[in-house]
Design a protein around this motif. Structure first.
Motif, short mmCIF file in Angstrom:
data_model
loop_
_atom_site.label_atom_id
_atom_site.label_comp_id
_atom_site.label_asym_id
_atom_site.label_seq_id
_atom_site.Cartn_x
_atom_site.Cartn_y
_atom_site.Cartn_z
N GLN A 147 0.70 -1.21 -0.11
CA GLN A 147 0.03 -0.08 -0.08
C GLN A 147 0.90 1.20 0.05
O GLN A 147 0.56 2.21 -0.66
CB GLN A 147 -0.76 -0.24 1.34
CG GLN A 147 -2.21 -0.74 1.02
CD GLN A 147 -3.17 -0.23 0.08
OE1 GLN A 147 -3.13 1.02 -0.24
NE2 GLN A 147 -4.05 -1.00 -0.45
N SER A 148 1.93 1.12 0.80
CA SER A 148 2.72 2.44 0.98
C SER A 148 3.31 3.01 -0.19
O SER A 148 3.60 4.01 -0.50
CB SER A 148 3.82 2.08 2.07
OG SER A 148 4.82 1.10 1.52
N CYS A 149 3.55 2.21 -1.22
CA CYS A 149 4.30 2.71 -2.35
C CYS A 149 3.26 3.56 -3.21
O CYS A 149 3.80 4.51 -3.93
CB CYS A 149 4.77 1.61 -3.58
SG CYS A 149 3.65 0.75 -4.38
N LEU A 150 1.95 3.23 -3.22
CA LEU A 150 0.77 4.16 -3.75
C LEU A 150 1.03 5.59 -3.06
O LEU A 150 0.90 6.62 -3.42
CB LEU A 150 -0.44 3.67 -3.61
CG LEU A 150 -0.82 2.87 -4.77
CD1 LEU A 150 -2.21 1.98 -4.70
CD2 LEU A 150 -0.43 3.27 -6.30
N GLU A 198 1.72 -2.33 -6.43
CA GLU A 198 0.43 -2.23 -5.99
C GLU A 198 -0.41 -1.64 -6.92
O GLU A 198 -1.53 -1.95 -7.18
CB GLU A 198 0.37 -1.40 -4.80
CG GLU A 198 -0.86 -1.32 -4.12
CD GLU A 198 -1.43 -2.77 -3.63
OE1 GLU A 198 -0.46 -3.75 -3.60
OE2 GLU A 198 -2.60 -3.02 -3.39
N TYR A 199 0.24 -0.81 -7.91
CA TYR A 199 -0.42 0.04 -8.74
C TYR A 199 -0.99 -1.01 -9.99
O TYR A 199 -1.82 -0.80 -10.48
CB TYR A 199 0.52 1.33 -9.44
CG TYR A 199 -0.16 1.80 -10.73
CD1 TYR A 199 -1.26 2.58 -10.54
CD2 TYR A 199 0.43 1.53 -11.94
CE1 TYR A 199 -1.93 3.10 -11.85
CE2 TYR A 199 0.00 2.02 -13.06
CZ TYR A 199 -1.10 2.90 -13.01
OH TYR A 199 -1.65 3.17 -14.32
N ALA A 225 3.83 6.71 -10.59
CA ALA A 225 3.78 5.22 -10.93
C ALA A 225 2.86 5.17 -12.28
O ALA A 225 3.39 4.48 -13.31
CB ALA A 225 3.23 4.43 -9.87
N SER A 233 3.40 6.77 -0.78
CA SER A 233 4.39 7.76 -0.93
C SER A 233 4.72 7.87 -2.23
O SER A 233 5.88 8.58 -2.54
CB SER A 233 5.63 6.79 -0.38
OG SER A 233 5.87 5.52 -1.06
N ASN A 234 4.17 7.36 -3.18
CA ASN A 234 4.03 8.17 -4.65
C ASN A 234 5.37 7.69 -5.34
O ASN A 234 6.09 8.46 -5.84
CB ASN A 234 3.83 9.57 -4.73
CG ASN A 234 3.38 10.19 -6.12
OD1 ASN A 234 3.13 9.16 -7.17
ND2 ASN A 234 3.45 11.26 -6.39
N ASP A 235 5.67 6.32 -5.22
CA ASP A 235 7.09 5.89 -5.88
C ASP A 235 6.62 5.88 -7.30
O ASP A 235 5.90 5.83 -7.89
CB ASP A 235 7.36 4.50 -5.44
CG ASP A 235 7.64 4.61 -4.01
OD1 ASP A 235 8.10 5.74 -3.33
OD2 ASP A 235 7.54 3.65 -3.22
N CYS A 282 5.56 0.80 -8.88
CA CYS A 282 4.70 0.63 -7.74
C CYS A 282 3.97 -0.84 -8.26
O CYS A 282 3.15 -0.62 -9.06
CB CYS A 282 3.80 1.50 -7.35
SG CYS A 282 2.64 1.33 -5.95
#
Lengths: 227, 226
Positions: B4-7, B16-17, B188, B9-11, B14
């Protein structure tokens, strides 16, 4: 009123030409960005291409780089650079994207131009005792001139076109008139902006074609070719 | 949760994306492929008669080549905008614009291909009683295929890349995701859509190269014989 009349009246309205969102200001931004990017990309690409062409090395790289450039969407690169840490530095993302896309045609055409110089002429010049530097300056560059300038023209027109896209992520240039028109759903303004951009692209192409004829060193020395 | 965190923290990258927006990505890719296919197919259908016209009448060659070259100079944003009054805000605007761009390279390459057909081959076919239509489709077109396919590959690759600009009308395939991601600073989404777009162009180029090899087996046989 039809779209043509409304576009004409948009263009004929003096208020649309002045001010920070006016045509003159946007045109200035457009030309400034184009000139800066073209100068930077020429400064990077031409020496490399001339040297590679003179040495006859790196041909596959020089040709393939322009094919690769075609596959990468300019718009995507613009947005990627904008979202990167560079994005906060004013028009740098735009400048870098434009330079990246102007380099391939410059590199390819200059390289091909250097390689297409008649090998016999090069051999003869070498036989006369010319050094590598003299060979480049007095033989290869003048003979490769037409193709190098064609590359500059291609790149210039491409930069003019791409600068339009800079408006999508909110950069400057004439494209802003089009994107603002879309936002206002003002078809007349959209068409007026498009006409201005298309006219500028064609104008740049025409002027550079003329410059190519006027400044060709070989043609200038021998005079106009009859017929 | 790490996924979830990568969405949040806007990596840039990602997983999850990819998992949560798979459907959105598939839809955008399909739209992209659809717009490209339609544009290139219509481009071929328009370019072929134009090339024949330019070959048949010398007087037509200059204007046809000149006009298609001028069209290529018009920036894409301007091209799409200029077509809006004719078609409204629809997918036809994007397809028509892309068709107009494709003409420059297609017409040139079809002409070059037809010009490269050896005169002997034409003579032989005429001697065997081939009519003009059979000569064109039975002899000239197959021999023109290498140049035609080269043009088709360039056109397809640049069409895939230019389709993204259609995002201003919301018919840009993967370009839509780039456009929306730009406004919401969704890294992402922008990166994934851009990479997919390039991958699509490379895949199309390789596919057409394969088709070209299958259609013109004689070009390879010739190399071996020498």
């Amino acid at each position: 009123m039809g779209v043509v009349e409304r576009t004409w009246s948009w263009l004929a309205t003096g208020a649309h030409w002045s001010g920070p969102d006016g045509v003159w200001h946007r045109l200035g931004e457009h030309l400034f960005l184009t000139a800066v990017c073209l100068a930077i990309s020429c400064a990077i690409a031409l020496p490399v291409a001339v040297l590679l062409g003179h040495l006859g090395k790196g041909g596959a790289l020089a040709v393939n780089i322009s094919n690769a450039g075609r596959a990468v969407p300019t718009f995507a690169v613009l947005v990627l650079l904008l979202l990167s840490p560079l994005g906060t530095h004013g028009s740098w993302p735009t400048v870098i994207a434009l330079v990246l896309f102007a380099i391939p045609p410059l590199l390819t055409n200059a390289y091909v131009g250097m390689r297409e110089v008649d090998r016999d002429v090069v051999e003869a010049a070498r036989g006369m005792g010319m050094t590598g530097r003299q060979l480049i300056a007095r033989v290869e560059l003048p003979l490769a001139f037409p193709l190098i300038v064609t590359g500059v023209r291609t790149a210039a027109v491409q930069v003019v076109a791409t600068t339009t896209l800079a408006a999508l992520p909110g950069g400057g240039g004439l494209g802003r008139i089009i994107t603002a028109g879309f936002r206002l759903t003002d078809t007349a303004q959209v068409v007026a902006g498009a006409v201005l951009v298309a006219a500028l692209a064609l104008l740049v192409e025409g002027v550079l074609m003329l410059a190519e004829r006027l400044f060709d060193p070989v043609r200038r020395r021998t005079g106009p070719v009859p017929g | 949760m790490a996924g979830q965190s990568c969405l949040i923290s806007n990596d840039w990258i990602c997983g999850e994306y990819l998992r949560t927006r798979g459907q959105e990505l598939t839809d955008a890719t399909l739209q992209h492929v659809g717009i490209t296919l339609a544009s290139v197919a219509i481009g071929l259908l328009v370019a072929f008669p134009l090339a024949l016209l330019a070959r048949r009448w010398r007087a037509a060659a200059g204007p046809v080549l000149g006009l298609t070259t001028v069209l290529y100079t018009v920036p894409s944003l301007a091209m799409f905008s200029l077509l809006v009054p004719f078609f409204g805000l629809s997918v036809s605007v994007v397809v028509t614009g892309l068709v107009l761009y494709s003409l420059t390279i297609l017409v040139r390459n079809i002409l070059a291909g037809l010009a490269s057909v050896p005169e002997e081959a034409r003579e032989a076919a005429r001697g065997m009683g081939y009519g003009p239509v059979r000569l064109l489709f039975g002899v000239e077109l197959p021999l023109a295929l290498p140049a035609l396919m080269a043009g088709l590959r360039i056109t397809t690759v640049s069409t895939i890349s230019l389709t993204t600009v259609g995002a201003i009308l919301h018919y840009g395939g993967l370009g839509n995701l780039v456009y929306d991601g730009m406004h919401s600073y969704f890294k992402a989404q922008v990166l994934t859509a851009s990479v997919l777009c390039v991958a699509l162009a490379v895949a199309a180029d390789l596919l057409l190269l394969l088709v070209q090899r299958l259609l013109t087996p004689w070009t390879r046989a010739g190399k071996g014989a020498v």
